[in-house]
Design a protein around this motif. Structure first.
Motif, mmCIF file in Angstrom:
data_model
loop_
_atom_site.group_PDB
_atom_site.id
_atom_site.type_symbol
_atom_site.label_atom_id
_atom_site.label_comp_id
_atom_site.label_asym_id
_atom_site.label_seq_id
_atom_site.Cartn_x
_atom_site.Cartn_y
_atom_site.Cartn_z
ATOM 1 N N VAL A 256 1.324 -1.470 0.117
ATOM 2 C CA VAL A 256 0.128 -0.111 -0.137
ATOM 3 C C VAL A 256 1.196 1.162 -0.019
ATOM 4 C CG1 VAL A 256 -1.616 1.322 1.641
ATOM 5 C CG2 VAL A 256 -1.708 -1.112 1.669
ATOM 6 N N ILE A 257 0.520 2.018 -0.650
ATOM 7 C CA ILE A 257 1.334 3.587 -0.844
ATOM 8 C C ILE A 257 0.178 4.904 -0.317
ATOM 9 C CG2 ILE A 257 1.873 5.401 -2.244
ATOM 10 C CD1 ILE A 257 3.230 3.857 -4.220
ATOM 11 N N THR A 258 0.729 5.970 0.377
ATOM 12 C CA THR A 258 -0.348 6.573 0.970
ATOM 13 C C THR A 258 0.706 7.656 1.696
ATOM 14 O OG1 THR A 258 -1.443 6.894 3.996
ATOM 15 C CG2 THR A 258 1.018 6.009 3.815
ATOM 16 N N ASP A 259 -0.092 8.795 1.410
ATOM 17 C CA ASP A 259 0.300 10.275 1.641
ATOM 18 C C ASP A 259 0.887 10.573 2.788
ATOM 19 O OD1 ASP A 259 -0.599 10.457 -0.751
ATOM 20 O OD2 ASP A 259 -2.890 11.645 -0.025
ATOM 21 N N VAL A 260 2.196 11.245 2.850
ATOM 22 C CA VAL A 260 2.848 11.903 3.730
ATOM 23 C C VAL A 260 2.615 13.481 3.837
ATOM 24 C CG1 VAL A 260 3.730 9.546 4.366
ATOM 25 C CG2 VAL A 260 5.076 11.100 2.662
ATOM 26 N N PRO A 261 3.327 14.612 4.717
ATOM 27 C CA PRO A 261 4.007 15.739 4.271
ATOM 28 C C PRO A 261 4.511 15.561 3.027
ATOM 29 C CG PRO A 261 3.464 14.981 6.428
ATOM 30 C CD PRO A 261 3.628 13.561 6.166
ATOM 31 N N ALA A 262 4.795 16.563 2.440
ATOM 32 C CA ALA A 262 5.348 16.682 1.708
ATOM 33 C C ALA A 262 7.189 16.859 1.689
ATOM 34 C CB ALA A 262 5.079 17.843 0.878
ATOM 35 N N ALA A 263 6.828 17.390 3.151
ATOM 36 C CA ALA A 263 8.072 17.631 3.439
ATOM 37 C C ALA A 263 8.687 17.858 5.251
ATOM 38 C CB ALA A 263 9.022 19.802 2.886
ATOM 39 N N PRO A 264 9.544 18.060 5.379
ATOM 40 C CA PRO A 264 9.381 17.962 6.988
ATOM 41 C C PRO A 264 9.063 18.896 7.764
ATOM 42 C CG PRO A 264 11.864 16.618 6.205
ATOM 43 C CD PRO A 264 11.162 17.335 4.882
ATOM 44 N N GLU A 475 16.411 11.604 9.328
ATOM 45 C CA GLU A 475 15.650 11.680 10.342
ATOM 46 C C GLU A 475 14.852 11.953 10.232
ATOM 47 O OE1 GLU A 475 15.750 10.321 15.135
ATOM 48 O OE2 GLU A 475 16.261 12.499 14.446
ATOM 49 N N GLU A 476 14.503 13.383 10.302
ATOM 50 C CA GLU A 476 13.015 14.651 10.204
ATOM 51 C C GLU A 476 12.358 14.556 7.899
ATOM 52 O OE1 GLU A 476 14.576 18.291 10.548
ATOM 53 O OE2 GLU A 476 15.419 18.134 12.115
ATOM 54 N N SER A 477 12.952 13.615 7.558
ATOM 55 C CA SER A 477 12.235 13.190 6.157
ATOM 56 C C SER A 477 12.003 11.693 6.484
ATOM 57 C CB SER A 477 13.660 13.710 5.318
ATOM 58 O OG SER A 477 12.871 13.095 3.895
ATOM 59 N N TYR A 478 12.844 10.416 6.852
ATOM 60 C CA TYR A 478 12.625 9.290 6.972
ATOM 61 C C TYR A 478 11.646 9.251 7.857
ATOM 62 C CZ TYR A 478 12.665 4.170 6.966
ATOM 63 O OH TYR A 478 12.217 2.970 7.212
ATOM 64 N N HIS A 479 11.735 9.641 9.100
ATOM 65 C CA HIS A 479 9.902 9.600 9.965
ATOM 66 C C HIS A 479 8.767 9.312 9.842
ATOM 67 C CE1 HIS A 479 13.105 8.226 13.932
ATOM 68 N NE2 HIS A 479 13.458 7.207 12.262
ATOM 69 N N ARG A 480 8.416 10.490 8.560
ATOM 70 C CA ARG A 480 7.451 10.536 7.450
ATOM 71 C C ARG A 480 6.931 9.390 7.712
ATOM 72 N NH1 ARG A 480 8.595 14.322 3.030
ATOM 73 N NH2 ARG A 480 10.248 13.305 3.267
ATOM 74 N N ARG A 481 7.654 7.969 7.537
ATOM 75 C CA ARG A 481 7.192 6.636 6.426
ATOM 76 C C ARG A 481 6.663 6.609 7.833
ATOM 77 N NH1 ARG A 481 7.534 1.269 6.477
ATOM 78 N NH2 ARG A 481 8.432 1.868 8.863
ATOM 79 N N PRO A 482 5.543 6.447 9.088
ATOM 80 C CA PRO A 482 5.258 5.894 9.640
ATOM 81 C C PRO A 482 3.790 6.412 9.866
ATOM 82 C CG PRO A 482 6.714 6.732 11.155
ATOM 83 C CD PRO A 482 7.333 7.092 9.854
ATOM 84 N N GLY A 483 3.281 7.034 8.805
ATOM 85 C CA GLY A 483 2.674 6.933 7.635
ATOM 86 C C GLY A 483 2.069 5.911 7.639
ATOM 87 N N ILE A 484 2.637 5.371 7.178
ATOM 88 C CA ILE A 484 1.752 4.000 6.476
ATOM 89 C C ILE A 484 1.745 2.660 7.644
ATOM 90 C CG2 ILE A 484 3.969 2.878 5.568
ATOM 91 C CD1 ILE A 484 1.149 2.671 3.651
ATOM 92 N N GLU A 485 2.121 2.984 8.709
ATOM 93 C CA GLU A 485 1.966 2.047 9.738
ATOM 94 C C GLU A 485 0.674 2.733 10.123
ATOM 95 O OE1 GLU A 485 3.131 0.004 10.396
ATOM 96 O OE2 GLU A 485 5.851 0.377 9.239
ATOM 97 N N SER A 486 0.599 4.272 10.507
ATOM 98 C CA SER A 486 -1.034 4.088 10.981
ATOM 99 C C SER A 486 -2.750 3.659 9.948
ATOM 100 C CB SER A 486 -1.193 5.981 10.870
ATOM 101 O OG SER A 486 -2.329 6.226 11.018
ATOM 102 N N VAL A 487 -2.307 3.623 8.564
ATOM 103 C CA VAL A 487 -2.905 3.634 8.031
ATOM 104 C C VAL A 487 -2.633 1.514 7.734
ATOM 105 C CG1 VAL A 487 -3.912 2.397 4.979
ATOM 106 C CG2 VAL A 487 -2.372 4.845 5.550
#
Length: 574
Positions: A256-264, A475-487
């Protein structure tokens, strides 16, 4: 004599004896699930914007026999509303949802007010759709395309942010494992699995274990993997041991692919499912995740970033990293310990690769092996590690121009203006202030400080990122990835409960369609609830012309739901 008496008794029993047989459970169910008006309106709007609507209509109309009472719109609405009501996507539950529609809701979907929609009608409609997805009569449609059309329709009024995250989760098959000692024969091109008794016993296998060898007597499919259930498309795979589940399962991998913020640092976004792909469990992660990225097409605007974990960049570059770059994405990964370390740079350039970044050979040895920043570090330790990373960044090669269509891109050394180090072999850099580090290069000997090199997509695409791995920027950029864990948390625990038994049936095609319905329904719920919690009208509500939520001033709690969204028992005072 007794046998003859029984035969005679069967011959002389009353003609209506067959009508008093024990009826099956789905034939006598009286369960009714009521659909709230706000849910029904949004599903109707979704169906109107679904590109697969005409396809389903054509499939349902193209048949012999009596006219089909269960219309295409009613079929789509029933399978979308069932997950929205928080119940498992069984055909019996879908029938109960249809049974609970009001007269006006039936009329809007083309159903006669008093038409009886049975389990057979619901099941036959799904069977007809699955047949059409595999038929050569409709070459432009398959199960994956139908599921993606549902996701696109559910997000028709919600544009993407410009950055997405990719991950996979498990979907267990309804079939039961019929062998006592199954093996998790996952694709070897990937992250090594845990040391578990169900790992492959072959010593030559990359994922072999060292103890408890055994060989199952299960049949082998065309993909050279074992088949342990009557669902011949399901396979054994690994998963995270969460939600009180084991670390292995039999079924499918859902990408699955989800949206995350465009920038930290930007505001929160709604984590919705943009695209999906279903593969047998244990399949190649890169090959399975790439179709989900391709399904997005050109809908993702700039900066067009893709965040993924180690499962997708720890595979062959030609299976995921290179195709994703060619689609125009900037990738941000986490590196596996096996990937980190030093590698030689392009021949004759006096450079070296460290964690996906090209450095000049003048880099001090004390900056070679640096630990990445982790969340469990204390603040003073994080600051110390960041200072060392910034000191190493001064010796890195940086982009000199944009990426060309053939994948080539020029990079300039640390002493090329504007210089970041002072190198004796580059007189212009020596005129920079002494606050810049001075290299230990010997005048007259070749070094990599003042060079300009050309790199191609084939040069470590699985590790190259816009910044160093392990820094605060990474770290600030990659840690937007937990948005997929929220899905996945909403899919399995918070909103829905998609575990083994949520879907019933066999075949990857059937599961793909049902997962598409479930994720589309989850998107509608996510948009509605996310905006309601902030006292705002969701995008579908604005499209339907609904009034803005009333803000209750003087109270701590906000009134975010309109009158029609409350159940009848609350509005009637019962």
């Amino acid at each position: 004599m007794v046998r003859a008496t029984r035969v005679a008794h069967r011959r002389h029993r009353r003609p209506d004896a067959d009508t008093r047989r024990v009826r099956r459970l789905h034939e006598v169910s009286t369960a009714v699930y009521r659909t709230e008006p706000w849910q029904f309106k949004r599903v109707l709007a979704l169906i109107e914007h679904c590109t697969a609507r005409e396809f389903v209509r054509e499939v349902f109309d193209h048949h012999r026999g009596a006219h089909r009472v269960f219309t295409a719109d009613a079929f789509l609405a029933a399978y979308l509303l069932t997950p929205m009501l928080g119940i498992a996507l069984h055909q019996t539950n879908v029938t109960a949802v249809v049974r609970g529609w009001t007269t006006s809701q039936r009329r809007s979907l083309g159903l006669p007010p008093h038409a009886v929609i049975t389990y057979k009608s619901v099941n036959d409609a799904l069977r007809r759709l699955l047949w059409a997805c595999r038929s050569s009569r409709y070459p432009q449609w398959d199960e994956r395309g139908f599921a993606q059309a549902l996701l696109d329709a559910s997000l028709w009024c919600y544009p993407p942010t410009g950055a997405v995250a990719l991950d996979s989760t498990d979907i267990s098959t309804w079939a039961k494992v019929r062998y006592r000692k199954p093996l998790v024969d996952a694709d070897p091109d990937g992250v090594p699995p845990p040391d578990h008794p169900l790992a492959p016993p072959d010593p030559k296998h990359p994922h072999a274990r060292r103890r408890g060898h055994h060989l199952p007597n299960a049949p082998v499919g065309a993909d050279k993997r074992y088949i342990y259930t009557v669902d011949i498309t399901a396979r054994m795979g690994w998963r995270s041991a969460e939600f009180e589940e084991t670390c292995y399962f039999c079924g499918y991998d859902l990408h699955v692919i989800t949206d995350v913020p465009a920038a930290p640092g930007l505001g929160p976004v709604v984590h919705v499912a943009r695209s999906m792909n279903l593969t047998p469990a244990g399949s190649h992660k890169g090959i399975g995740g790439l179709p989900a990225v391709e399904a997005l097409g050109a809908t993702i605007p700039k900066p067009r970033q893709l965040l993924a974990d180690r499962a997708y960049n720890n595979v062959r570059n030609d299976t995921f990293a290179l195709p994703v770059w060619r689609l125009g994405y900037t990738t941000i990964y986490d590196l596996h310990p096996n990937q980190r370390g030093m590698h030689p740079g392009p021949t004759g350039t006096h450079t070296m690769w460290i964690d996906g970044v090209l450095y000049a050979d003048s880099l001090p040895e004390g900056l070679y092996g640096l630990d990445p920043i982790s969340t469990d570090m204390k603040e003073d330790e994080r600051a110390r590690v960041e200072r060392r990373h910034q000191a190493r960044q001064a010796y890195a090669y940086t982009p000199h121009d944009a990426r060309h269509r053939d994948g080539a891109r020029r990079y300039r050394g640390p002493a090329v203006p504007p210089a970041r180090v002072r190198c004796p072999n580059n007189p212009r850099s020596m005129r920079e202030p002494h606050s810049l580090p001075t290299t230990s290069c010997i005048r007259g000997e070749e070094c990599g400080c003042g060079r300009t090199v050309t790199l191609y997509d084939t040069d470590y695409p699985d590790m190259r990122m816009p910044f160093q791995h392990g820094t605060l920027a990474w770290e600030e950029s990659y840690h937007r990835r937990p948005g997929i864990e929220s899905v996945y948390a909403d899919l399995k625990q918070n909103r829905l409960h998609v575990h083994r038994g949520y879907f019933r049936g066999f075949g990857i095609g059937r599961y793909t369609v049902l997962v598409g319905f479930t994720l589309a329904a989850l998107n509608v719920l996510e948009l509605h609830d996310w905006f309601c919690k902030r006292a705002r009208l969701d995008p579908w509500g604005r499209f339907l012309g609904e009034p803005e939520p009333v803000r209750a001033f003087g109270r701590r709690r906000l009134v975010t739901r309109s009158r029609e969204e409350f159940p009848v028992r609350f509005r009637s005072g019962r």
